[in-house]
Design a protein around this motif. Structure first.
Motif, PDB file in Angstrom:
ATOM      1  N   HIS A   1       0.818  -1.212   0.000  1.00 20.93           N
ATOM      2  CA  HIS A   1       0.000   0.000   0.000  1.00 20.93           C
ATOM      3  C   HIS A   1       0.854   1.264   0.000  1.00 20.93           C
TER       4      HIS A   1
ATOM      5  N   TYR B   1     -16.419   3.450   4.512  1.00 24.10           N
ATOM      6  CA  TYR B   1     -17.049   2.452   5.374  1.00 24.10           C
ATOM      7  C   TYR B   1     -18.527   2.272   5.014  1.00 24.10           C
TER       8      TYR B   1
ATOM      9  N   GLU C   1      -4.773   8.851   3.110  1.00 27.74           N
ATOM     10  CA  GLU C   1      -5.502   8.111   4.152  1.00 27.74           C
ATOM     11  C   GLU C   1      -6.554   7.184   3.532  1.00 27.74           C
TER      12      GLU C   1
ATOM     13  N   CYS D   1      -5.487  -1.750   2.923  1.00 26.01           N
ATOM     14  CA  CYS D   1      -5.189  -2.599   4.076  1.00 26.01           C
ATOM     15  C   CYS D   1      -6.411  -3.315   4.644  1.00 26.01           C
ATOM     16  N   TRP D   2      -7.602  -2.719   4.504  1.00 25.81           N
ATOM     17  CA  TRP D   2      -8.759  -3.297   5.176  1.00 25.81           C
ATOM     18  C   TRP D   2      -9.996  -3.438   4.296  1.00 25.81           C
ATOM     19  N   LEU D   3     -10.428  -2.366   3.711  1.00 33.40           N
ATOM     20  CA  LEU D   3     -11.731  -2.381   3.044  1.00 33.40           C
ATOM     21  C   LEU D   3     -11.728  -3.113   1.708  1.00 33.40           C
TER      22      LEU D   3
ATOM     23  N   ARG E   1      -4.791   4.187   1.892  1.00 34.87           N
ATOM     24  CA  ARG E   1      -4.239   3.265   2.898  1.00 34.87           C
ATOM     25  C   ARG E   1      -5.346   2.412   3.530  1.00 34.87           C
ATOM     26  N   LEU E   2      -6.447   3.055   3.887  1.00 33.47           N
ATOM     27  CA  LEU E   2      -7.555   2.324   4.500  1.00 33.47           C
ATOM     28  C   LEU E   2      -8.113   1.281   3.537  1.00 33.47           C
TER      29      LEU E   2
ATOM     30  N   ILE F   1     -13.340   9.176   5.179  1.00 40.73           N
ATOM     31  CA  ILE F   1     -13.117   7.773   5.536  1.00 40.73           C
ATOM     32  C   ILE F   1     -14.441   7.088   5.862  1.00 40.73           C
TER      33      ILE F   1
END
Length: 466
Positions: A363, A442, A378, A385-387, A381-382, A438
């Motif tokens: 990333h 989500y 940001e 790594c996750w979403l 990166r989110l 962010i």
């Protein structure tokens, strides 16, 4: 005594139109109409999706390179401009994809039922309708570009750059629509290799022209638009040459237009509505992101270009699994239809897992590659790594839509996609926006989790009821 010059006999087709005998010369070996009704299902799925993914990856990689080249100019207005233009362009492309899905689904079903001549006649007539319809849509988009960009929150220099891009690219919609239709027909007859070559040809032209027009000639976003126009023209030419080998095209017959629209339209219109849902949902996301400035738009634009390349295999399943399902449905093999759905879901899970690991590991390189900073960094990166894991549920939705479109339940795919684009996007992103950009990401993930799961469960129910 027989007349020395007898009148050609007339026979009634299943579509209610008469056809003069003898029919056009047809080479039955060329279409291989029953390619998928025998053999290992997983192998068929992997080959079709794999070759489709290579073609899609090439196309989206060029789009990613466009964004990279523009980002190297270090002008936030340009990177945001290409993001705004893409939000509008994706709506156009969604229409073309939907029409191509309908064309491929009906053609594949007719081929599986052993009716190649009818498949060719209806396909050729429907192509004429597709070109006319997309010509109107492309011209209207170019004329209304500024107004459309206002709707999604574009302003200033970013809006001007996006409008210039659309003025060049939008009128060429019939070119890419015809190219997609030809690729869909190649998949319907089982020629995955040539279907891949059609998209690779356009991607190759863009890869060569982009750096020349953007950097050497200093045309910026206008250069990217000119490159796109040239690539679409090449896709059309290569697709036409590839499809002629299968004798799946003929000069459109006017009497076949009405039955073609009636039969293919039953699948194409809901499929088009289904595919429109995704870019419309993207427009809502862009609108929410625009409130947080150009950095947020740039970060979202980077994600929007990483996703198609990273998940090319998942996206390719939508067009690749369809012919396998439709041919087996036409041949009356329900068990192989259900096996195809299961194989597609297994392949989706594997692809998402591998992609998640790679994006999480690299990333930092992704952020540096596109020169993202602040909020944009940001967001990237989110996501990496996750979403990114949420795209398993996107894959479930896409595979389920393929089943609905090819098994005679296209309105189901329309309902689920629009449910995700509206109920699964607007309220979740609106709530998420209260927590910043962010929170918008989500919100997207929450909506697709619900609708992706519900769609695939419904797809299995549909197959059991066949």
């Amino acid at each position: 005594m027989d007349s020395p010059n007898p009148m050609p006999s007339e026979r009634e087709t299943e579509d209610g139109a008469s056809e003069s005998a003898p029919p056009p010369v047809y080479n039955p070996a060329a279409t291989r109409p029953v390619r998928f009704v025998t053999g290992n299902i997983m192998r068929h799925v992997v080959v079709m999706a794999g070759t489709g993914a290579i073609g899609l990856m090439a196309v989206f990689a060029v789009d990613l390179l466009n964004f990279y080249y523009i980002s190297r100019l270090h002008d936030p207005a340009l990177t945001a401009g290409i993001g705004f233009a893409a939000a509008v362009s994706y709506v156009q492309i969604a229409v073309s994809i939907g029409l191509s899905i309908g064309l491929g689904a009906v053609t594949g079903r007719l081929l599986g039922a052993g009716k190649p001549m009818r498949a060719r006649r209806l396909a050729s007539a429907f192509l004429l309708v597709m070109i006319a319809g997309t010509a109107v849509l492309g011209s209207a988009t170019a004329l209304l570009a500024s107004w459309l960009l206002d709707l999604i929150g574009a302003s200033g220099e970013a809006k001007m750059q996006a409008a210039n891009f659309l003025h060049i690219v939008a009128p060429s919609l019939p070119l890419i629509c015809f190219g997609m239709a030809q690729s869909s027909l190649l998949r319907a007859v089982g020629d995955a290799r040539r279907s891949m070559q059609v998209t690779l040809a356009g991607a190759g032209i863009s890869a060569v022209l982009d750096p020349i027009l953007i950097f050497i000639l200093h045309l910026g976003l206008t250069g990217a638009a000119i490159s796109t126009l040239c690539a679409r023209s090449v896709v059309l030419v290569v697709g036409f040459a590839s499809l002629r080998r299968h004798h799946m095209l003929e000069w459109p017959r006017l009497f076949a237009v009405r039955p073609a629209v009636a039969r293919i339209g039953k699948v194409a219109l809901p499929a088009m509505a289904t595919n429109l849902a995704t870019p419309v949902g993207g427009v809502f996301v862009t609108h929410f992101m625009a409130k947080f400035g150009l950095e947020a738009i740039s970060g979202q634009a980077a994600i929007d270009r990483i996703v198609p390349v990273a998940f090319a295999m998942v996206f390719a399943l939508t067009g690749s699994v369809g012919p396998i399902m439709s041919q087996n449905l036409g041949a009356g093999k329900k068990g192989r239809v259900q096996e195809t759905l299961g194989a597609a879901l297994l392949l989706t899970a594997l692809c998402v897992l591998v992609t998640w690991v790679l994006l999480a590991l690299f990333h930092g390189e992704v952020i540096r590659l596109f020169g993202l900073y602040g909020v944009g960094a940001e967001l990237a990166r989110l996501f990496c790594c996750w979403l990114v894991g949420s795209y398993f549920f996107v894959g479930l939705l896409f595979v389920a839509n393929t089943a609905f479109n090819n098994l005679g339940y296209p309105l189901y795919s329309t309902g689920f996609n629009w449910g995700r684009a509206t109920l699964g996007t607007i309220p979740f992103c609106w709530i998420g926006a209260h927590f910043g950009p962010i929170g918008i990401l989500y919100g997207q993930c929450a909506g697709v989790l619900i609708f992706g799961s519900a769609a695939v469960l419904t797809a299995f129910r549909v197959i059991r009821r066949l």
